[in-house]
Scaffold this motif. Structure first.
Motif, mmCIF file in Angstrom:
data_model
loop_
_atom_site.group_PDB
_atom_site.id
_atom_site.type_symbol
_atom_site.label_atom_id
_atom_site.label_comp_id
_atom_site.label_asym_id
_atom_site.label_seq_id
_atom_site.Cartn_x
_atom_site.Cartn_y
_atom_site.Cartn_z
ATOM 1 N N TRP A 55 50.190 41.621 47.893
ATOM 2 C CA TRP A 55 49.265 42.509 47.579
ATOM 3 C C TRP A 55 48.709 42.280 46.123
ATOM 4 C CZ3 TRP A 55 53.998 43.774 49.762
ATOM 5 C CH2 TRP A 55 53.640 44.445 50.922
ATOM 6 N N ASN A 92 45.801 44.356 43.047
ATOM 7 C CA ASN A 92 45.009 45.614 42.901
ATOM 8 C C ASN A 92 43.749 45.511 42.679
ATOM 9 O OD1 ASN A 92 45.029 44.065 40.318
ATOM 10 N ND2 ASN A 92 45.345 45.594 39.088
ATOM 11 N N ARG A 136 53.455 49.247 44.032
ATOM 12 C CA ARG A 136 52.091 49.428 44.352
ATOM 13 C C ARG A 136 51.729 50.824 44.105
ATOM 14 N NH1 ARG A 136 53.577 47.070 49.103
ATOM 15 N NH2 ARG A 136 52.612 49.044 49.891
ATOM 16 N N SER A 137 52.536 51.883 43.936
ATOM 17 C CA SER A 137 52.320 53.186 43.997
ATOM 18 C C SER A 137 51.748 53.486 42.468
ATOM 19 C CB SER A 137 53.379 54.162 44.591
ATOM 20 O OG SER A 137 54.523 54.211 43.408
ATOM 21 N N SER A 138 51.816 52.734 41.758
ATOM 22 C CA SER A 138 51.420 52.928 40.438
ATOM 23 C C SER A 138 49.756 52.890 40.114
ATOM 24 C CB SER A 138 52.011 51.903 39.142
ATOM 25 O OG SER A 138 51.565 50.695 39.643
ATOM 26 N N GLY A 139 49.252 52.596 41.094
ATOM 27 C CA GLY A 139 47.676 52.431 41.001
ATOM 28 C C GLY A 139 46.911 52.386 42.442
ATOM 29 N N THR A 140 45.603 52.495 42.286
ATOM 30 C CA THR A 140 44.846 52.612 43.617
ATOM 31 C C THR A 140 44.099 51.357 43.610
ATOM 32 O OG1 THR A 140 42.855 53.689 42.295
ATOM 33 C CG2 THR A 140 44.414 55.139 43.432
ATOM 34 N N GLY A 141 43.710 51.049 44.956
ATOM 35 C CA GLY A 141 42.702 49.947 45.255
ATOM 36 C C GLY A 141 43.628 48.705 45.523
ATOM 37 N N TRP A 142 44.686 48.839 45.846
ATOM 38 C CA TRP A 142 45.724 47.654 46.395
ATOM 39 C C TRP A 142 45.243 47.260 47.793
ATOM 40 C CZ3 TRP A 142 49.165 45.150 43.552
ATOM 41 C CH2 TRP A 142 49.638 45.783 42.378
ATOM 42 N N ARG A 143 45.298 45.778 47.661
ATOM 43 C CA ARG A 143 44.622 45.080 49.013
ATOM 44 C C ARG A 143 45.671 44.060 49.419
ATOM 45 N NH1 ARG A 143 38.991 43.243 46.187
ATOM 46 N NH2 ARG A 143 38.379 45.606 45.617
#
Length: 72
Positions: A7, A9, A61-68
């Motif tokens: 993944w 960001n 990954r939960s530390s931000g948005t927009g993960w792909r």
């Protein structure tokens, strides 16, 4: 080690880029968090199972948005 999941960001500037990988050699599992693109820093955590690697990768990954999720 083979990358099972990857993944990122969604940030294209090198200093802002974050990547999380789940890797395995078929018996052992690890999660790698990379900051700053290919030339950046990384941290690798060994995990006892695929399930624990997935949990850890999700937490990182939960530390931000927009993960792909990246295709393999």
């Amino acid at each position: 080690m083979v990358v099972e999941e990857h993944w990122w960001n969604g940030v294209n500037i090198p200093r802002g880029r974050r990547d999380v990988y789940i890797c395995t050699d078929g018996q052992q599992w690890q999660v790698q968090a990379q900051i700053g693109g290919a030339a950046g820093r990384s941290k690798i955590q060994q995990c006892p199972s695929r399930v624990s690697a997935s949990i850890l990768a999700g937490a990182w990954r939960s530390s931000g948005t927009g993960w792909r999720e990246m295709p393999r």
